[in-house]
Structures are given as structure tokens and as C-alpha cells.
Enzyme design. Structure first.
Site: not given
Length: 899
Positions: A557, A562, A749, A753, A899
Site C-alpha cells: 500500500h 503513495h 491502489h 486500499n 485517500i
């Protein structure tokens, strides 16, 4: 006496008073003042140059008898951060000046240079005045008179003379014979008293650098200089500067030595770069950046107001600084375990009464799904929604077949690998870490296979799979065990593939290295039919699941989406002009990512943050993430096909769907993901081929080449010398690079997520930490006796504490939530694409294929033959369904890591 001038145009013939004649300033700018009295005659004052000032070369208007009248309508979004809801003196002054139309100055830039002289044509400027307040938007209008020979409008310079910043949605220019000219802004324009920078907005038509209209080339280059900054100073909220830095802001050494953290990024701890903020260094560690004030992100990367209402720094801050103390007040003991399973169930059935925040802060305002009511005593009732997983099957988490299924269709489907060599061996130094060969022997496995085949046959037939955290964790076991309230092993988990494509776990190996006087300890646990063995197997699974939870959060993740995407965003803004078609292709896939990353550095991955307090690796979590980046991360393996091939989960096969033959036919993440990958790739092929006809066009695009070079050598500079970086020489090369970036920010993602609350909200299914060692590692009479008498108590002691579990549950609820303004793949078309009929048509085809994917996924989830998707109590695999309603839905693929 002054005589009137008669002006003619194709639209109108009219008489102007002499003082309405076009005014040419000292720097060549032309304006048509809206005076009601003659101007004071005298020497014109030369304008002070600013970053986007027009050329200082004088341009003379030789033909002013033909005027084209146009109207500009500027749409402004009222926001909490903008001009329309600010109260006080500055707001009042802005309202007054708005009445006279003196707060928003627009300046039109001709697209081409003067064909006769080769010089810049004069710009034309005028103030816009507010015309209406519609509730959702506010409009400003101004009339422009374009002199004959102005040509087409290529850009607009905007100067905001309000006392507060404002958010411009769009500018539309009407009055041309061939229709309106559109400028898509969606950007903050700072107040003039904050910066003298004029904002430039280009038209919606995209241009490669070599095709840029002559009058815009200088502006195109200047804008990139502005957003790169000069690499110095502390950046302010209104800045738009994109620059690089290492992760040196995760610790807080000035508060406590225990909160000091090493710099992540560089030779010692390789890592992608993050956005530079320029905050001052700490007093006790000159290498670390202080954590004072808000974390800077370039202004246009900030959340919208709608997003802020559903997810914001305040929300995460509330969980960390209000909910956690409230939970501690309710539980009293931070380390207290749940006494029995019914106590876990009560989180969903009854809730917990927690004290109201000492400052009267209402958690219900930011956590409406969790805070159900305020009790008669003034306390708040924290009650969690029942996760879909446990709502469908309360005991599913206990079954081995579900344990195996979730490696293919759960939160972390990216760790399982094909076993290709036997025996299993470590690559670590055996002198330091003990025997290289695994304790999972041929004899043990063949006992589990029960004579169906030999281990060699199982490997040859691609029947053995592994989730292997042995070499990653073993060097850090001792460091983790020095921390209170957590423990760690190195682990290997072996699975056997059944004929129906389900995975059955065969064995778990847990290893503790030599620590001081203690020799190495390792043991293999297997499914068992006797009571003691069955409970030890449950405990071993809890440890492995905690390992997988940590790896999922820190690598699958955070790192792979990110952290690795932030350099792409920085380089795209620094090296690709807003006019560039590739900038406009990538921009929707970067929305909000830098803001969410800044929040993560502030509350989630920082010293004493959620990850350190609630996941097994504790305060070495980000160091472990760095180790994986250094040892395993490759750009070419971030593409889904490359990822599957690298793990042995697929091989290239031109005759197979998507050109790949899967090692496990029913692998939901891969099955759905490959369709999505192909859909994304076809859209990128159509888009790229529209602008680049051949390799020469790619190689001659200086902006594009600088972009890819900067990603490799600066943004991911710790890996700049790796041989696996793709070259960028042909349109196919660009398609591969762009598709990989878009897949990571959207499909990958979404897969790791948006199922977090559904799968991990009931934490026995995915505990985030294991707090005690196996009772058989060093069995004291007392602990072993307790295990034999009440094994459930040992399992509860191993699970996260009440405070840890509920804190993580609250965070996962927030992170799994789609905000009402989410933008999904194939959703509303970008204005830049809609302007081009060919691109618009290709996008509509792209959106249509995504709708087909929705139907395919529904059909698969209803197919009884697919045992990893269909069955009694199973959660269907919907994480890659493109669309979703807002809220916690377990589906929906947003454009970006929002997010």
C-alpha cells in the site's frame, strides 16, 4: 477640441469618445480603459516587471480601427479557503472593490508573434466585475476589445487583487465567429499582497513543445521555472513550488530521544523522494526537519472543500489526539486485551461509551459513521459498522481455506509467489542468522500431501506457493523485540494448490535468530486434528497474518502506491508544461495524492504514529519499507503483467488471454486486474498515438525526456543506476511507462486500499500486531499451563490490545471511504480531452469498456465454478469494479490515490 473616433468591426460599428481610444503603455501593453472622464495626461508609468509580465520590447499598434468585442466570464468556486466565506475587514473591502470591478485583472496573451516583425504582440487587459452569486459558483465578467491583428488568444494572465486567495474553475471567452474559447483553471490564484506572481492559464488545446504557438513559447518556459522554485526557503501555503527532499520529518528529536528517527532516502536508507517543504531543522539533529506548523503541499494539491468534509487532517487528527485518549479513558489500560470474543462482537452490537473530549470536541462531527449518539451522561457512543466479511460469515476467519483464499482475493494479493526451487533456502549469512535451509522439509510436506504426489512433482506441476517474509524480517527480530508490547518472527507460509484453484495451507515456519545467549529457535506448525496442535496452528496463523498486515500497509500500500507516486507528480509538474498532452493525461491520476501523503507523514507513518503504535514492526516500520524498496522494488515490476511474472504467478503466452497464462486460474486480483490493465493500456495507446507519430517525435520532445530523466535520476535517484529502467525512445516505450503509472495510481491502489475495513475491520481476520511470542518458544510452566487450560486467553493476548484494535478500526473506516467528490476511471471527461473530437471519441470507448468490466466482474462473482469468488458466506471480489457510490463500499477504482 478632441474629436470622436469611429471604430469598425465585423460585429459592430460604433463611436468611442477620444479617451476610450486604446492606450499603449510603456511596455507595449494595450488596454481599453473604461473611464467616464478623460485620463490625466502625462508620461505613462512603465509597469514593474513580474514573473509573467509581457515582453519589455515595445510593440506599436498600427491598425486600431478594427475592434473585436468579446466577453470573458470567470467562474469562481466559493470555498472555506477562498474569498467568498471569509469574514472581517478584508472581506468587506473585497466586496466593496468587487462592486467597482477592481479586484480581478485579466490579461489576454496573443497565441502568435507578429508575423512581420517577429516580436511579441501587445497583450490586452481589463478588470472583471462580479455579476452574480449563484450559491455554488460566483461569476465575474469583463468586456474586451481586441485590436485588429491580435489573432487568437493563447493564454490569460490573472491577477487577484483581493485580500484572500480565490479558486478559479474556468474562464470562457465568447464573441468569436468560430465559437467560445475555453480555459480550464481549477486552480488557486493567490492574493496580490501574498505574491506578485501573475497566474497564467493556457487554452484547452494541447501542444507538444515543438508545436507551441510562437507567442506562448516564452510563457510555457517561464511557467516551468516558476513551479520549480529555486530550492531555498520555507515554502508558504500559497506557493506552487514542486521540489524534492528526503523523508527527514518523521521523527521529533527535540521532544524526546525516543522519537528520533533516521533519515529515509539516500545511500544508507534508499527511498523515493517526497515534496520539499523547507521547514527549519531540529535543534538536536541537523539532518532532521522540524515538524512545526502545517505540512506544505503545492497549493493546487490540497483537498477540495467537499473532500475536507469527508476526510481531512482534522479527521485523522481527531482519531489520534481525541479518540485514542478517549479510548484509553474508557479502557483504563492501554495494553489491555479483549477478554473473550463476545467482547469483540460488542464493538459492533453495543459500542463503547467514551468520555467527551476535555475541550468539548465532538468526534461525531468528523466520524459520523462511528459516533452513534451522545449518552445521558454526556459521553459519546462509539459503535462500529459490522464489516461485510464478518457479517456474511462470523467464523470465516478461522477456516484454513479462507486463509488461503485471501492471499488471492483479499487485501494483499501481491505477496504470494510460486515455489520454483526446493529445498527452501535463505540468502542471509548463515554465520549470523543460522542454517540457510528451511525447517520445512520434504518429509513434512509429503505427510501433508498424503501421498498424492511428491514435492518434486508438486513443484514441476506448479502446485506449491509461498508467502515468504523470512529474509526480510529475520535481521530485525531482535530490534522489534526490544520494544514493549510487540514481538516478531521471520516467517514462511507454504500452500498447496487444489484442483478447484483454492489454496490449502500446508505449513508455517516461525524463526527467531540467535539473540544474546539465546540460541536460534525455529519451529514448523501444521494444521492439526488434535487440540493442542490446532490451537498452536491458530496462534501461528495470527503471527503470519500480523506479518502480512505490516507488509501490506508498509509495502503493497504505502510504498508501492503513495510513496513511489510522489516523485512522478513532482517531476510531471516541474518538467511538463500545463500545455503538454502527457501532463494533461497524467494530471487526473495525481489528484490529492501529495496532500494525503503529507497527512500520512504527520500522523500515520511518523514517530509514535498509528503504524508504529499498532503494527508489529513498531518504530522500525519505515526502515523496513526502505529495505524492501532497496531490495525488491523495480519500476518494470509495477506493471501488473511484470508483477505477476516476477512472482511466478504468470508466464508469457501469446495464445492466452492478455498474453499471459496464470499459474492459478481463479486468481481474482489477477483475473480482473488484467482486464483493467488492457483497458487502461488501450486508452493510453490511443492517446499517445494521437500526439506522437513516430520515435523521432518522442526523442525530440525535450520536456518529455527531461521528465523521464528526472523521475529516474532524482525522484527515484537512489535507484538511478539500475539496468531495468525502461528507455524512452518510441511511442510504445511511452505507452508502457504511462500505463504503469496509471495502473499504480488507480487499479493497484484500489485493490489494496478500499477493502481495508471489510477485511480488517474485524481484526481477528487480520490482526495488525502479535504482542506475545508462541507459548512453545520458551515454555515456562506457568505460561504453558495457562495455554493448556485456556488457549483462547493466549490468542487474545497475542491479538492487538483494545486501544490498538479500535484505533486501527477507526482509521481503516476512514481510509476505506469514498468521498462524495471522488473521480472514478471512465467518469466525467477532462475538458482538455473533450475539446479534441478524436480524443473525446477514444475516451468514450474507454469508458464503455470499463462499464463492460463491471458486468464481467458481476458474472464472475456469480459463477459457481470460481471457488475463490463464489460460495456460502464469501465476500465477492469487487475491489476492481470501476464505479462506486460514496462511503465504505468495497468497490470503485478512483483515478488517483486520493485517500
Amino acid at each position: 477640441m478632441l474629436k470622436p473616433h469611429v471604430l469598425h468591426s465585423s460585429q459592430t460599428t460604433r463611436t468611442l469618445l477620444p479617451w476610450k481610444k486604446p492606450f499603449v503603455s510603456g511596455d507595449g501593453n494595450v488596454s481599453f480603459p473604461n473611464f467616464h472622464k478623460p485620463p490625466v495626461l502625462g508620461k505613462a508609468k512603465k509597469n514593474v516587471p513580474v514573473r509573467h509580465a509581457a515582453s519589455s520590447i515595445k510593440a506599436i499598434v498600427t491598425d486600431t480601427d478594427k475592434i473585436t468585442r468579446v466577453k470573458a466570464v470567470v467562474t469562481v468556486q466559493p470555498t472555506v479557503g477562498g474569498i467568498l466565506t471569509h469574514l472581517g475587514l478584508s472581506r468587506g473591502l473585497d466586496d466593496i472593490t468587487d462592486m467597482f470591478g477592481k479586484t480581478l485583472l485579466l490579461e489576454f496573451v496573443p497565441a502568435e508573434l507578429d508575423p512581420k516583425t517577429g516580436l511579441e504582440k501587445p497583450t490586452v487587459k481589463a478588470y472583471a466585475h462580479k455579476t452574480n452569486l449563484l450559491g455554488e459558483t460566483t461569476e465575474y465578467e469583463c468586456d474586451f476589445e481586441l485590436y485588429h491583428g491580435f489573432g487568437t488568444i493563447g493564454a490569460i494572465l490573472v491577477e487577484n487583487e483581493h485580500h484572500k486567495e480565490m479558486f478559479l474553475n474556468k474562464i470562457v471567452i465568447d464573441g468569436f465567429d468560430d465559437g467560445p474559447v475555453n480555459f480550464t483553471c481549477n486552480s488557486w490564484v493567490p492574493a496580490k499582497n501574498d505574491t506578485d506572481e501573475k497566474r497564467i492559464f493556457f487554452t484547452s488545446k494541447s501542444y507538444l513543445p515543438s508545436d507551441t504557438p510562437s507567442g506562448l513559447k516564452k510563457y510555457r518556459e517561464n511557467e516551468l521555472v516558476v513551479v520549480r522554485g529555486d530550492g531555498t526557503g520555507e515554502l508558504k501555503k500559497y506557493d506552487r513550488i514542486y521540489d524534492y527532499d528526503v523523508y527527514n520529518d518523521l521523527g521529533d528529536p527535540d521532544s524526546s530521544e525516543d522519537l528520533a528517527r533516521p533519515v529515509i532516502g539516500g545511500k544508507e536508507n534508499p527511498y523515493p523522494r517526497r515534496c520539499r517543504t523547507g521547514r527549519p531543522r531540529t535543534e538536536k539533529d541537523p539532518l532532521s526537519e522540524s515538524r512545526s506548523g502545517d505540512v506544505y503541499v503545492p497549493r493546487d494539491e490540497a483537498f477540495s472543500e467537499v473532500k475536507n468534509l469527508s476526510f481531512s487532517a482534522k479527521t485523522v487528527y481527531s482519531v489520534v489526539h481525541a479518540l485514542v485518549p478517549a479510548l484509553q479513558g474508557a479502557v483504563q489500560d492501554r495494553d489491555k486485551a479483549f477478554p473473550y470474543f463476545t467482547a469483540i462482537d460488542s464493538l459492533f452490537n453495543e459500542g463503547i461509551n467514551i468520555p467527551t473530549h476535555k475541550e468539548g470536541f465532538s468526534l461525531g462531527a468528523v466520524l459520523p459513521r462511528l459516533i452513534k449518539a451522545v449518552t445521558d451522561t454526556g459521553n459519546q457512543l462509539l459503535q462500529f459498522e459490522t464489516p461485510t466479511f464478518v457479517d456474511r460469515d462470523k467464523f470465516g476467519w478461522m477456516r484454513d481455506v479462507e486463509f488461503g483464499r485471501q492471499t488471492l482475493a483479499g487485501l494483499n494479493p501481491c505477496s504470494i509467489k510460486l515455489v520454483t526451487e526446493w529445498p527452501l533456502k535463505s540468502k542471509l549469512d548463515p554465520k549470523v542468522y543460522g542454517p540457510a535451509e528451511s525447517a520445512i522439509t520434504t518429509e513434512l510436506i509429503e505427510q501433508e500431501i498424503k501421498g498424492f504426489m511428491t514435492v518434486e512433482e508438486a513443484i514441476e506441476q506448479k502446485k506449491l506457493f509461498i508467502v515468504d517474509y523470512h529474509d526480510l524480517f529475520l535481521p530485525y527480530v531482535e530490534a522489534v523485540r526490544k520494544q514493549e508490547g510487540t514481538t516478531l518472527y521471520a516467517s514462511r507460509t507454504l500452500f498447496l494448490l487444489s484442483p478447484d484453484s483454492t489454496l490449502m495451507p500446508l505449513a508455517i515456519e516461525l524463526t527467531r535468530p540467535k539473540m544474546g545467549d539465546k540460541p536460534q529457535w525455529r519451529e514448523v506448525f501444521r494444521p492439526s486434528w488434535n487440540s493442542t496442535g490446532a490451537w498452536l496452528w491458530k496462534l501461528a496463523k495470527a503471527h503470519v497474518l500480523a506479518h502480512d498486515s505490516g507488509y501490506h500497509q508498509l509495502v503493497s500500500h504505502w510504498l508501492r502506491t503513495h510513496a513511489c507516486t510522489e516523485p512522478y507528480i513532482i517531476a510531471t509538474n516541474r518538467q511538463l508544461s500545463g500545455l503538454h498532452p502527457i501532463y494533461r493525461l497524467l494530471h487526473p491520476h495525481f489528484r490529492y495524492t501529495m496532500e494525503i501523503n503529507a497527512l500520512a507523514r504527520g500522523f500515520l507513518i511518523s514517530a509514535n504514529g498509528i503504524i508504529e503504535n499498532s503494527f508489529s514492526p513498531g518504530n522500525i516500520s519505515i526502515q523496513l519499507s526502505s529495505v524492501v524498496y532497496n531490495q525488491e522494488w523495480r519500476f518494470d515490476h509495477q506493471a501488473l503483467p511484470g508483477d505477476l511474472i516476477s512472482r511466478g504467478m504468470a508466464v508469457e503466452d501469446p495464445s492466452a488471454p492478455h498474453g499471459l497464462k496464470l499459474a492459478i486460474e481463479d486468481y481474482p486480483f489477477a483475473n480482473d486486474g488484467l482486464i483493467l490493465w488492457d483497458i487502461l493500456k488501450q486508452w493510453v495507446v490511443d492517446y499517445v498515438n494521437h500526439y506522437y507519430r513516430d520515435a523521432k517525435a518522442i526523442q525530440s520532445d525535450d520536456e518529455l525526456q527531461a521528465w523521464w530523466t528526472e523521475i529516474r535520476t532524482i525522484g527515484h535517484g537512489d535507484k538511478k543506476d539500475e539496468p531495468w529502467w525502461p528507455v524512452l525512445k518510441t511511442p510504445d516505450d511511452l505507452v508502457g511507462i504511462i500505463t504503469t503509472i496509471i495502473w499504480v495510481t488507480s487499479g493497484h491502489h484500489a485493490a489494496v486500499n478500499f477493502g481495508q475495513y471489510d477485511f480488517a475491520g474485524y481484526f481477528p481476520n487480520r490482526p495488525t500486531t502479535a504482542r506475545v511470542t508462541m507459548p512453545c518458544e520458551e515454555p515456562s510452566d506457568e505460561r504453558w499451563e495457562r495455554f493448556l487450560v485456556r488457549p483462547e486467553v493466549e490468542l487474545m493476548a497475542c491479538f492487538p490490545s483494545q486501544v490498538q484494535a479500535t484505533t486501527v478500526m477507526a482509521i481503516l473506516d476512514v481510509l476505506s471511504n469514498h468521498s462524495p467528490d471522488e473521480e472514478y476511471l471512465g467518469g466525467q471527461i477532462e475538458p482538455f480531452w473533450a475539446e479534441d473530437p478524436i480524443i473525446k471519441g477514444k475516451y468514450e470507448e474507454f469508458a464503455g469498456r470499463l462499464k463492460q468490466l463491471e458486468g464481467i466482474i458481476d458474472e464472475r462473482n456469480a459463477d459457481e465454478k470460481l471457488k475463490n469468488r463464489f460460495g456460502a458466506g464469501l465476500v465477492p471480489y469487487t475491489l476492481l469494479k470501476p464505479y462506486s457510490e460514496s462511503g465504505v463500499t468495497g468497490q470503485g477504482v478512483p483515478n488517483s490515490i486520493s485517500i
